[in-house]
Design an enzyme around this catalytic site. Structure first.
Site, PDB file in Angstrom:
ATOM      1  N   HIS A   1      -5.529   4.978   2.601  1.00 14.78           N
ATOM      2  CA  HIS A   1      -4.462   5.969   2.679  1.00 14.78           C
ATOM      3  C   HIS A   1      -4.310   6.463   4.115  1.00 14.78           C
ATOM      4  O   HIS A   1      -5.144   7.211   4.624  1.00 14.78           O
ATOM      5  CB  HIS A   1      -4.784   7.135   1.742  1.00 14.78           C
TER       6      HIS A   1
ATOM      7  N   GLN B   1      -6.688   3.708  -4.414  1.00 16.58           N
ATOM      8  CA  GLN B   1      -6.288   4.350  -3.161  1.00 16.58           C
ATOM      9  C   GLN B   1      -7.434   5.252  -2.702  1.00 16.58           C
ATOM     10  O   GLN B   1      -7.796   6.211  -3.387  1.00 16.58           O
ATOM     11  CB  GLN B   1      -5.017   5.176  -3.319  1.00 16.58           C
TER      12      GLN B   1
ATOM     13  N   ALA C   1      -1.298   7.954   5.147  1.00 11.02           N
ATOM     14  CA  ALA C   1      -0.030   8.679   5.094  1.00 11.02           C
ATOM     15  C   ALA C   1      -0.253  10.137   4.712  1.00 11.02           C
ATOM     16  O   ALA C   1      -1.366  10.574   4.428  1.00 11.02           O
ATOM     17  CB  ALA C   1       0.915   8.002   4.086  1.00 11.02           C
ATOM     18  N   HIS C   2       0.843  10.895   4.735  1.00 17.45           N
ATOM     19  CA  HIS C   2       0.944  12.237   4.155  1.00 17.45           C
ATOM     20  C   HIS C   2       0.030  13.275   4.788  1.00 17.45           C
ATOM     21  O   HIS C   2      -0.364  14.245   4.137  1.00 17.45           O
ATOM     22  CB  HIS C   2       0.717  12.170   2.636  1.00 17.45           C
TER      23      HIS C   2
ATOM     24  N   TYR D   1      -3.082  13.222   5.817  1.00 17.34           N
ATOM     25  CA  TYR D   1      -4.533  13.182   5.638  1.00 17.34           C
ATOM     26  C   TYR D   1      -5.196  12.630   6.905  1.00 17.34           C
ATOM     27  O   TYR D   1      -4.534  12.386   7.911  1.00 17.34           O
ATOM     28  CB  TYR D   1      -4.883  12.374   4.388  1.00 17.34           C
TER      29      TYR D   1
END
Length: 352
Positions: free
Chosen positions: A156, A100, A158-159, A161
């Site tokens: 990545h 990731q 998501a979340h 970032y």
């Protein structure tokens, strides 16, 4: 035989069952970003206990994109061999491992330390020059992942970032080609995916992780998400792992946090989907797979019990994890990774 333990093919990647370990920061790495033997052993234990696919702890692609202390890194060739050791440990048990790769953007340590500098990489301030560097950093990290014998990479998105913030209408207010419509907000991630494809070859598996929801006007975002997932399908993405911005907010009684929306997405597109969030038992896994998910992904439950799948097969009803979220801070207090763990890693309390 339960569908949980049937093989699945995602892109060009064959996986022995439908169980994945979602990327989870363990804080077990070295301060310089290398894998520690403790971290390799954690991956080995999960693979040995029937986890078919492991996503590495989130690994930053450039120094200004570091999210947390002891975060693993692939921003330099010197980290290739160390990552290969972890992959070898997982491959020994027939499991697959995906890197990731991420840039923390507005959530980077550098932003927290220097909030007023012009170098902060946030959606609205990102310059063309910075975007070009970010694209290159992701692509070079993917090439290093391939050299380290990862079975693919997960971009990545998501979340909160950098790429997540670019995609989110809550944080992206740009008026140029990288803002406005869902297609525009996804543009930077798409350019990174296309660059990885060109650099790593047409058959190298690329995954993405993306939020299935947003903090504001979430109903409208559902159409945006479908648009992005359909575009991922056209780009040859192996699978999308669906998470959400609020995964820490659920109590232990809540299951399959994002399944309802994920199921609607799966009906409307043929891109393989992996559900993460609230997968606590075999019953939860079966429910997600019956709803059309290609795989289920477990994060904190496997950090709590790396041998969880073996325990469930032996009759344990569900994960021991209680969603206390202490795993994100307990290491600083007593060197433990979970409230239920007896083993402590005193060196973790020395991390700053």
């Amino acid at each position: 035989m339960s569908k949980i333990f049937t093989p699945v093919k995602l892109g060009q990647l064959f996986i022995k069952n439908r169980i994945a370990q979602s990327s989870t920061q363990s804080y077990l790495g070295y301060p310089d970003g290398r894998f520690h033997e403790d971290e390799i052993q954690l991956a080995r234990e999960m693979a040995q206990n029937e986890v078919g696919l492991l996503f590495s702890p989130h690994t930053f692609v450039s120094y200004d994109g570091q999210a947390s202390p002891c975060q693993n890194r692939l921003d330099d060739d010197r980290f290739i061999e160390n990552q290969r050791k972890a992959n070898d440990a997982v491959h020994q048990f027939g499991a697959r491992r995906i890197a990731q790769i991420t840039h923390a953007g507005r959530l980077a340590i550098a932003n927290a330390e220097h909030p007023d500098t012009s170098d902060n990489l946030t959606p609205d301030t990102l310059t063309e020059e910075q975007m070009e560097r970010v694209r290159g950093d992701f692509i070079r990290a993917a090439v290093r992942a391939q050299k380290a014998e990862f079975d693919g990479v997960e971009v990545h998105c998501a979340h909160g970032y950098l790429l997540s913030s670019m995609i989110s209408p809550v944080y992206n207010h740009r008026t140029d080609a990288y803002g406005g419509s869902a297609e525009n907000r996804f543009r930077l991630a798409e350019e990174i995916i296309q660059g990885i494809r060109e650099a790593c070859g047409p058959d190298y598996p690329i995954f993405i992780k993306i939020n299935s929801n947003v903090e504001e006007n979430d109903e409208a975002y559902e159409a945006d998400l479908l648009c992005i997932l359909r575009r991922c399908e056209q780009l040859g993405i192996a699978a999308a792992e669906l998470s959400g911005y609020n995964f820490r907010s659920f109590s232990q009684e809540v299951r399959d946090y994002y399944l309802e929306r994920a199921a609607r997405m799966q009906v409307q597109c043929s891109l393989p989907l992996i559900l993460v969030g609230g997968i606590k038992s075999f019953a939860d896994m079966e429910r997600a797979l019956d709803a059309g998910m290609s795989m289920v992904s477990i994060a904190r439950g496997l950090l709590c019990e790396p041998d969880l799948i073996t325990r469930l097969k032996a009759g344990q009803e569900r994960t021991r994890c209680i969603n206390c979220n202490r795993c994100s801070s307990l290491w600083k207090e007593n060197g433990k990774r979970c409230v239920f763990h007896e083993k402590s890693y005193p060196r973790l309390m020395e991390i700053t």
